[in-house]
Design a protein around this motif. Structure first.
Motif, PDB file in Angstrom:
ATOM      1  N   ARG A 353       0.783  -1.269  -0.084  1.00  0.00           N
ATOM      2  CA  ARG A 353      -0.141   0.016  -0.010  1.00  0.00           C
ATOM      3  C   ARG A 353       0.937   1.321   0.042  1.00  0.00           C
ATOM      4  N   GLU A 354       1.890   1.172   0.718  1.00  0.00           N
ATOM      5  CA  GLU A 354       2.999   2.417   0.633  1.00  0.00           C
ATOM      6  C   GLU A 354       3.419   2.811  -0.839  1.00  0.00           C
ATOM      7  N   VAL A 355       3.794   1.665  -1.421  1.00  0.00           N
ATOM      8  CA  VAL A 355       4.110   1.714  -2.710  1.00  0.00           C
ATOM      9  C   VAL A 355       3.080   2.495  -3.686  1.00  0.00           C
ATOM     10  N   GLN A 356       1.915   1.856  -3.522  1.00  0.00           N
ATOM     11  CA  GLN A 356       0.899   2.166  -4.193  1.00  0.00           C
ATOM     12  C   GLN A 356       0.553   3.614  -3.975  1.00  0.00           C
ATOM     13  N   ASP A 357       0.692   4.060  -2.730  1.00  0.00           N
ATOM     14  CA  ASP A 357       0.165   5.522  -2.517  1.00  0.00           C
ATOM     15  C   ASP A 357       1.272   6.428  -3.290  1.00  0.00           C
ATOM     16  N   GLU A 358       2.638   6.096  -3.101  1.00  0.00           N
ATOM     17  CA  GLU A 358       3.826   6.758  -3.587  1.00  0.00           C
ATOM     18  C   GLU A 358       3.642   6.884  -4.915  1.00  0.00           C
ATOM     19  N   LEU A 359       3.152   5.863  -5.655  1.00  0.00           N
ATOM     20  CA  LEU A 359       3.227   6.083  -7.304  1.00  0.00           C
ATOM     21  C   LEU A 359       1.956   6.910  -7.603  1.00  0.00           C
ATOM     22  N   LEU A 360       0.815   6.919  -6.821  1.00  0.00           N
ATOM     23  CA  LEU A 360      -0.357   7.697  -6.885  1.00  0.00           C
ATOM     24  C   LEU A 360      -0.166   9.078  -6.701  1.00  0.00           C
ATOM     25  N   GLU A 361       0.915   9.288  -5.610  1.00  0.00           N
ATOM     26  CA  GLU A 361       1.164  10.764  -5.385  1.00  0.00           C
ATOM     27  C   GLU A 361       2.011  11.250  -6.355  1.00  0.00           C
ATOM     28  N   ARG A 362       3.156  10.434  -6.620  1.00  0.00           N
ATOM     29  CA  ARG A 362       4.206  10.963  -7.631  1.00  0.00           C
ATOM     30  C   ARG A 362       3.726  10.958  -8.994  1.00  0.00           C
ATOM     31  N   SER A 363       3.018  10.193  -9.422  1.00  0.00           N
ATOM     32  CA  SER A 363       2.999  10.120 -10.860  1.00  0.00           C
ATOM     33  C   SER A 363       1.412  10.010 -11.352  1.00  0.00           C
ATOM     34  N   GLY A 364       0.351  10.034 -10.060  1.00  0.00           N
ATOM     35  CA  GLY A 364      -0.990   9.864 -10.562  1.00  0.00           C
ATOM     36  C   GLY A 364      -1.232   8.537 -11.279  1.00  0.00           C
ATOM     37  N   LEU A 365      -0.600   7.586 -11.108  1.00  0.00           N
ATOM     38  CA  LEU A 365      -0.769   6.293 -11.294  1.00  0.00           C
ATOM     39  C   LEU A 365      -1.334   5.216 -10.392  1.00  0.00           C
ATOM     40  N   LYS A 366      -2.394   4.767 -10.545  1.00  0.00           N
ATOM     41  CA  LYS A 366      -3.115   3.833  -9.841  1.00  0.00           C
ATOM     42  C   LYS A 366      -2.802   2.626 -10.118  1.00  0.00           C
ATOM     43  N   VAL A 367      -2.224   1.645  -9.328  1.00  0.00           N
ATOM     44  CA  VAL A 367      -1.779   0.410  -9.420  1.00  0.00           C
ATOM     45  C   VAL A 367      -2.495  -0.795  -8.793  1.00  0.00           C
ATOM     46  N   PRO A 368      -3.663  -1.390  -9.020  1.00  0.00           N
ATOM     47  CA  PRO A 368      -3.915  -2.341  -8.198  1.00  0.00           C
ATOM     48  C   PRO A 368      -3.631  -3.749  -8.407  1.00  0.00           C
ATOM     49  N   HIS A 369      -2.896  -4.004  -9.494  1.00  0.00           N
ATOM     50  CA  HIS A 369      -2.490  -5.308  -9.851  1.00  0.00           C
ATOM     51  C   HIS A 369      -1.172  -5.675  -9.074  1.00  0.00           C
ATOM     52  N   VAL A 370      -0.982  -6.749  -8.422  1.00  0.00           N
ATOM     53  CA  VAL A 370       0.465  -7.388  -7.530  1.00  0.00           C
ATOM     54  C   VAL A 370       0.487  -8.786  -7.925  1.00  0.00           C
ATOM     55  N   ILE A 371       1.901  -8.919  -8.398  1.00  0.00           N
ATOM     56  CA  ILE A 371       2.362 -10.192  -8.776  1.00  0.00           C
ATOM     57  C   ILE A 371       3.235 -10.487  -7.758  1.00  0.00           C
ATOM     58  N   VAL A 372       3.108 -11.727  -6.890  1.00  0.00           N
ATOM     59  CA  VAL A 372       4.098 -12.209  -5.840  1.00  0.00           C
ATOM     60  C   VAL A 372       4.950 -13.279  -6.304  1.00  0.00           C
ATOM     61  N   THR A 373       6.291 -13.330  -6.101  1.00  0.00           N
ATOM     62  CA  THR A 373       7.006 -14.365  -6.384  1.00  0.00           C
ATOM     63  C   THR A 373       7.639 -15.043  -4.893  1.00  0.00           C
ATOM     64  N   SER A 374       7.927 -16.266  -4.829  1.00  0.00           N
ATOM     65  CA  SER A 374       8.657 -16.701  -3.581  1.00  0.00           C
ATOM     66  C   SER A 374       8.861 -18.057  -3.640  1.00  0.00           C
ATOM     67  N   ASP A 375       9.798 -18.466  -2.900  1.00  0.00           N
ATOM     68  CA  ASP A 375      10.454 -19.700  -2.796  1.00  0.00           C
ATOM     69  C   ASP A 375       9.467 -20.570  -1.824  1.00  0.00           C
ATOM     70  N   GLU A 376       8.476 -19.915  -0.887  1.00  0.00           N
ATOM     71  CA  GLU A 376       7.577 -20.547  -0.234  1.00  0.00           C
ATOM     72  C   GLU A 376       6.901 -21.779  -0.800  1.00  0.00           C
ATOM     73  N   ARG A 377       6.584 -23.057  -0.441  1.00  0.00           N
ATOM     74  CA  ARG A 377       6.152 -24.189  -0.884  1.00  0.00           C
ATOM     75  C   ARG A 377       4.847 -24.748  -0.192  1.00  0.00           C
ATOM     76  N   ASN A 378       4.421 -24.019   0.936  1.00  0.00           N
ATOM     77  CA  ASN A 378       3.215 -24.155   1.624  1.00  0.00           C
ATOM     78  C   ASN A 378       2.166 -23.662   0.856  1.00  0.00           C
ATOM     79  N   SER A 379       1.093 -24.751   0.762  1.00  0.00           N
ATOM     80  CA  SER A 379      -0.052 -24.243  -0.247  1.00  0.00           C
ATOM     81  C   SER A 379      -1.102 -23.523   0.302  1.00  0.00           C
ATOM     82  N   SER A 380      -1.078 -23.500   1.762  1.00  0.00           N
ATOM     83  CA  SER A 380      -1.950 -22.529   2.491  1.00  0.00           C
ATOM     84  C   SER A 380      -1.492 -21.053   2.433  1.00  0.00           C
TER      85      SER A 380
END
Length: 458
Positions: A353-380
């Motif tokens: 949310r902090e990054v989203q707010d900074e993008l909106l304040e800095r360039s007026g860009l609203k970015v709802p999409h988030v892509i997560v990468t991780s080495d976590e294997r726990n399905s839950s």
């Protein structure tokens, strides 16, 4: 009077006729080239057809490539391919993949400051399993583009030596590792010399290369301390008896044509682990120019589209990339339960949310999409990611489609593509992803702290 006028008229006509004849002769001679009497003037070349393009009209697409810096195609012995007017530099790997990327950044930067051509080996599968073949540096990073951006040559070992050659090359190298730590009385070990059929005789570097003298908890050296060994005066002053090579039992001083060091991960300009700092010269002059290959970018595009549900006919929307390092960091938790050691998804969401707010304040860009990468294997854990409305690349078939290297490579590309980035503190993969996103996309970023409960409270 009439006779004089007639005589003058005949003379005028005569001179006019002579003038016309001489002019004709001159014109004929200039149209058809020099007289056959001349033997010193070379006839002009035949006219070039309008459709033919001269080689000088075609810019060289890779002016710093192998054909300008080597004798020819890869040879059975690497020395047979080195040009005498050039000097070269190389080193080996011995860590995880992202740490190995750091190592090659350091190698190339050291080449810049010593006026040598870096010869970069392959990546070894330390993070994907020893049964997996190495992958060439140039299958991950766009080497011609790197050369062009640097304005100088960078080679791969596969350019220099036939990697399938059974011939063994003897070479002398500097041993840094034995001078900077006090547990192992031998050079840093790596499988690469065996993969390249190199038989190495090591010479220990002087102890003064260590960045923090007599400090056992750090292994760093400075770029210039080891760069001085690339020059004749310091080299000669610090030669000690070399260690015999393991295969041919030869003792060789450090090679002057192909300068080599055993390990270059722990190298900095000013302080240890400085790659994340904005002043880092290795990053500023090399790392930022190491772009992924177009082929790898294209593969990553398909995973981004699948994750976001974007068809090929539509442009990929801006997104925030997230890297959560968990699985292999558990060894640093000191026995703490995993939920107390690592930040919760709610903490990560606050950083997003902090990054989203900074993008909106800095360039007026609203970015709802988030892509997560991780080495976590726990399905839950991944189920929680989905419930948060976030997305992730589906690697269920990645290895079968592209090979064992590609899950981590695709994730690295995705991380670099975010217009904002949230990563894991002290993870080299997150640090380098943040630097790429910041340089290439002007992306704001955050690194989530961990190691104890409430570590990222702020």
């Amino acid at each position: 009077m009439g006779d004089a006028f007639g005589l003058a008229r005949r003379r005028s006509l005569f001179f006019l006729l002579v003038l016309v004849v001489l002019t004709s002769v001159f014109l004929v001679s200039t149209e058809h080239g020099p007289s056959s009497v001349s033997h010193e003037t070379t006839p002009p070349p035949p006219a070039r057809p309008a459709t033919e393009v001269s080689r000088v009209d075609i810019p060289d697409p890779d002016p710093f490539g192998p054909r300008h810096t080597l004798l020819g195609p890869p040879k059975a012995f690497f020395r047979d391919n080195l040009l005498p007017q050039h000097k070269y530099i190389t080193s080996w790997l011995s860590a995880g993949w992202t740490n190995d990327v750091y190592t090659y950044i350091n190698l190339i930067y050291l080449g810049l400051i010593t006026d040598r051509i870096p010869v970069v080996p392959m990546f070894i599968p330390s993070h994907v399993g020893g049964h997996v073949p190495p992958i060439p540096f140039g299958e991950v990073f766009d080497v011609p583009r790197l050369r062009n951006l640097l304005g100088t040559s960078v080679l791969e070992w596969r350019d220099v030596k036939d990697v399938a050659s059974p011939e063994i090359d003897d070479i002398g190298c500097w041993n840094i590792w034995e001078s900077v730590q006090y547990r192992e009385a031998f050079p840093r070990r790596s499988r690469i010399p065996d993969d390249l059929n190199l038989d190495i005789s090591y010479t220990k570097t002087p102890d003064w290369i260590k960045m923090i003298p007599n400090y056992e908890h750090d292994q760093h050296v400075s770029f210039w301390s080891i760069a001085t060994l690339a020059f004749p005066r310091t080299r000669e002053a610090n030669l000690v008896p070399p260690r015999p090579s393991p295969k041919h039992n030869v003792s060789l001083p450090p090679d002057e044509h192909m300068l080599c060091y055993d390990y270059l991960y722990y190298v900095s300009a000013h302080q240890p682990f400085e790659m994340e700092y904005d002043y880092s010269p290795a990053w500023r002059y090399v790392g930022t120019h190491m772009h992924f290959t177009p082929a790898l970018e294209k593969i990553a595009d398909t995973y981004i589209r699948q994750a976001l549900g974007v068809p090929d006919s539509m442009q990929i929307p801006p997104f925030i990339s997230v890297h959560v390092r968990r699985l292999d960091f558990q060894v640093w938790c000191g026995g703490l339960p995993i939920d107390e050691c690592f930040a919760s998804n709610q903490v990560i969401e606050r950083r997003v949310r902090e990054v989203q707010d900074e993008l909106l304040e800095r360039s007026g860009l609203k970015v709802p999409h988030v892509i997560v990468t991780s080495d976590e294997r726990n399905s839950s854990w991944w189920d929680d990611i989905t419930r948060q409305g976030w997305f992730f690349p589906d690697h269920a078939e990645t290895k079968s489609l592209y090979g064992d290297w590609y899950p981590v490579l695709i994730d690295a590309v995705i991380q670099s593509r975010g217009v904002g980035f949230v990563g894991t503190d002290r993870s080299t993969m997150s640090i380098i992803a943040a630097r790429r996103a910041q340089d290439w996309n002007k992306a704001p970023y955050r690194l989530v702290k961990w190691g104890m409960k409430g570590a990222d409270d702020h």
